[in-house]
Enzyme design. Structure first.
Site, PDB file in Angstrom:
ATOM      1  N   HIS A  86     -30.736   7.248  16.847  1.00  0.00           N
ATOM      2  CA  HIS A  86     -29.958   7.825  17.943  1.00  0.00           C
ATOM      3  C   HIS A  86     -29.640   9.298  17.720  1.00  0.00           C
ATOM      4  O   HIS A  86     -29.426   9.739  16.596  1.00  0.00           O
ATOM      5  CB  HIS A  86     -28.702   7.000  18.242  1.00  0.00           C
ATOM      6  CG  HIS A  86     -27.621   7.038  17.204  1.00  0.00           C
ATOM      7  ND1 HIS A  86     -26.654   8.013  17.188  1.00  0.00           N
ATOM      8  CD2 HIS A  86     -27.333   6.207  16.184  1.00  0.00           C
ATOM      9  CE1 HIS A  86     -25.814   7.768  16.189  1.00  0.00           C
ATOM     10  NE2 HIS A  86     -26.196   6.689  15.563  1.00  0.00           N
ATOM     11  N   ASP A  88     -27.184  11.141  19.406  1.00  0.00           N
ATOM     12  CA  ASP A  88     -25.814  11.613  19.615  1.00  0.00           C
ATOM     13  C   ASP A  88     -24.981  11.489  18.348  1.00  0.00           C
ATOM     14  O   ASP A  88     -25.351  10.782  17.406  1.00  0.00           O
ATOM     15  CB  ASP A  88     -25.133  10.812  20.739  1.00  0.00           C
ATOM     16  CG  ASP A  88     -24.956   9.346  20.379  1.00  0.00           C
ATOM     17  OD1 ASP A  88     -25.918   8.727  19.882  1.00  0.00           O
ATOM     18  OD2 ASP A  88     -23.846   8.814  20.570  1.00  0.00           O
ATOM     19  N   ASP A 149     -25.136  10.891  10.676  1.00  0.00           N
ATOM     20  CA  ASP A 149     -25.166   9.700  11.543  1.00  0.00           C
ATOM     21  C   ASP A 149     -25.545  10.185  12.930  1.00  0.00           C
ATOM     22  O   ASP A 149     -24.692  10.668  13.652  1.00  0.00           O
ATOM     23  CB  ASP A 149     -23.793   9.034  11.536  1.00  0.00           C
ATOM     24  CG  ASP A 149     -23.677   7.883  12.522  1.00  0.00           C
ATOM     25  OD1 ASP A 149     -24.680   7.550  13.155  1.00  0.00           O
ATOM     26  OD2 ASP A 149     -22.563   7.361  12.664  1.00  0.00           O
ATOM     27  N   GLU A 183     -25.471   6.205  21.370  1.00  0.00           N
ATOM     28  CA  GLU A 183     -25.183   5.026  20.546  1.00  0.00           C
ATOM     29  C   GLU A 183     -23.704   4.940  20.229  1.00  0.00           C
ATOM     30  O   GLU A 183     -23.117   3.855  20.201  1.00  0.00           O
ATOM     31  CB  GLU A 183     -25.999   5.093  19.243  1.00  0.00           C
ATOM     32  CG  GLU A 183     -25.957   3.816  18.406  1.00  0.00           C
ATOM     33  CD  GLU A 183     -24.784   3.739  17.431  1.00  0.00           C
ATOM     34  OE1 GLU A 183     -24.534   2.638  16.901  1.00  0.00           O
ATOM     35  OE2 GLU A 183     -24.101   4.760  17.201  1.00  0.00           O
ATOM     36  N   ASP A 206     -29.835   3.348  10.907  1.00  0.00           N
ATOM     37  CA  ASP A 206     -28.485   3.825  11.157  1.00  0.00           C
ATOM     38  C   ASP A 206     -27.603   3.243  10.041  1.00  0.00           C
ATOM     39  O   ASP A 206     -28.009   2.313   9.367  1.00  0.00           O
ATOM     40  CB  ASP A 206     -28.023   3.327  12.543  1.00  0.00           C
ATOM     41  CG  ASP A 206     -26.901   4.172  13.123  1.00  0.00           C
ATOM     42  OD1 ASP A 206     -26.435   5.102  12.442  1.00  0.00           O
ATOM     43  OD2 ASP A 206     -26.495   3.889  14.267  1.00  0.00           O
ATOM     44  N   HIS A 388     -18.568  10.051  11.009  1.00  0.00           N
ATOM     45  CA  HIS A 388     -17.566  10.205  12.064  1.00  0.00           C
ATOM     46  C   HIS A 388     -16.400  11.086  11.647  1.00  0.00           C
ATOM     47  O   HIS A 388     -15.358  11.070  12.286  1.00  0.00           O
ATOM     48  CB  HIS A 388     -17.029   8.846  12.570  1.00  0.00           C
ATOM     49  CG  HIS A 388     -18.076   7.980  13.196  1.00  0.00           C
ATOM     50  ND1 HIS A 388     -17.779   6.967  14.069  1.00  0.00           N
ATOM     51  CD2 HIS A 388     -19.416   7.995  13.078  1.00  0.00           C
ATOM     52  CE1 HIS A 388     -18.908   6.374  14.449  1.00  0.00           C
ATOM     53  NE2 HIS A 388     -19.904   6.985  13.858  1.00  0.00           N
TER      54      HIS A 388
HETATM   55 ZN    ZN Z   1     -24.977   5.847  14.061  1.00  0.00          ZN
END
Ligand code: ZN
Length: 418
Positions: A86, A88, A149, A183, A206, A388
């Protein structure tokens, strides 16, 4: 630490991708949820063309990038598979203005991420850092997330693709590549066109922890219970007033007190109260339901129906209504029908010198949704850490290892009967 020939490629790729802000937006109902994801989509499309991938295509409406590595194995050999990553990054920390940098030969001490602002990352707060002593790390300046990520996975996939395209003598089946948006905001690879993707099995890449994989996720749904009250002056309310906010509180109090995320682990499921809003006239309870086990999951949803029915009986059926919306389902029931998927993956991880580890993932992946749409899709860890957040980092060796794993995987599928 010894560098593989892929070292510079994965390093430079992740740095290049990380500089592009691709944060998705939870509040948006557009596709994709943020236009800036196209900035990376164009970059990846052009890169696929440059390295010589086939069938390169960017879906300009959905922001999905496709590419294909044609088979090199003899026609009767070689099974096709796909890789999905992904583009994003999470909306949970700032994503714009990311300034990735490389710390070589990490010594196990505190890392000064940002001299001007005095931002330090310490193994006292993040003990996993000590797993990477002697390695080279890609870091942030402490003010944004890194976006490893899932860009660490994109870097590994692209590097594998370039290597295979430069070495047609390496036998492998067809490999489909898909790069998807959103995602992090529950996109579940919804807009990946499986007909165009054109393979019967795939993997997502991921997640943290190098060498981990997932073939089991939660079953998940979202429940909304609404309550209608009747508001009148409190001085003359006796026998007339019905308080919706109190009904909501009563509903919440009937939920099993220990079956919550803060009290559960492993394969234990839960109810999670997401929000309660309301007043005398109207109230609303939102919760999510999670369980790995399909039977227990169904029982959890039934409990919600029973509780709603109990309050409906007490206050009137018109005053209570419950909606349950499925979110995703455990991929395991699908994946188990294709044992070679996990066999080839664990073999590839071992061939790269790692010990494959699997945990029952306490969440969902794009692969959970893809598996139930007919594309069985376990997940291989991308190898980032502290995702994150501002302290996210990626050990370069983890990306090199993932390239190795993917090359072994390509070879193993190249030896599988088509
Ligand atoms: Zn991810």
């Amino acid at each position: 630490m010894e560098r593989t020939p892929f070292y510079e490629q994965v390093r430079d790729r992740l740095i290049r991708y990380a500089r592009v802000d691709t944060q998705s937006d939870r509040r948006s109902s557009e596709t994709p949820t943020s236009k800036k994801q196209f900035d990376l989509a164009y970059m990846l499309r052009d890169e696929l063309v440059r390295i010589g991938a086939a069938d390169v295509w960017l879906d300009e409406a959905k922001c999905v990038v496709y590419g294909r590595l044609p088979a090199t194995a003899p026609a009767d050999k070689g099974m096709a598979f796909g890789l999905v990553t992904h583009m994003d990054t999470a909306p949970d920390a700032p994503g714009a203005g990311c300034k990735p940098w490389v710390l070589e030969d990490y010594d196990g001490g505190d890392i000064l991420l940002n001299p001007e602002e005095g931002i330090i990352m310490s193994p006292r707060d993040f003990p996993n850092l000590l797993n990477y002593v002697g390695q080279d790390l890609i870091l942030t300046d402490g003010t944004t997330l890194l976006g490893g990520d899932d860009k660490a996975a994109i870097a590994a996939v692209m590097t594998m693709a370039e290597h295979l395209l430069q070495h047609p003598e390496l036998p492998h089946g067809e490999i489909a590549l898909g790069f998807t948006p959103d995602e992090e905001v529950g996109g579940l690879a919804r807009d990946l066109d499986l007909t165009r993707f054109g393979v019967k099995v795939a993997y997502t890449l991921d997640g943290d922890y190098l060498g981990y994989y997932e073939d089991e996720t939660f079953n998940a749904s979202h429940a909304t219970v609404t309550f209608e009250g009747r508001s009148v002056h409190t001085g003359t309310a006796k026998g007339i007033l019905i308080n919706a906010a109190e009904m909501a509180a009563e509903f919440v109090s009937l939920l099993p007190p220990r079956e919550k995320p803060q009290f559960t682990e492993g394969r234990e499921g839960f109810f999670h109260l997401v929000s309660v809003q309301g007043n005398v006239e109207q109230a609303r309870v939102d919760l999510i339901v999670r369980d790995h086990n399909a039977g227990l999951f169904a029982r959890r949803e039934q409990l919600l129906r029973d509780l709603a029915a109990q309050l409906a009986e007490k206050y009137g059926p018109e005053r209570v209504s419950l909606t349950i919306t499925p979110t995703y389902r455990n991929m395991k029931e699908v994946i188990d029908q294709y044992p070679f998927l996990v066999e080839n993956l664990t073999k590839a991880i071992r061939l790269a010198g790692l010990d494959p580890q699997s945990i029952a993932f306490r969440g969902g992946t794009d692969g959970s949704a893809l598996s139930h749409r007919g594309l069985p899709c376990p997940n291989l860890s991308a190898g980032y850490e502290n995702a994150h957040g501002r302290f996210e980092y990626v050990p370069i060796r983890s990306m090199e290892k993932n390239v190795e794993i993917l090359l072994h995987l390509a070879r193993l599928f190249g030896e599988t009967e088509a």
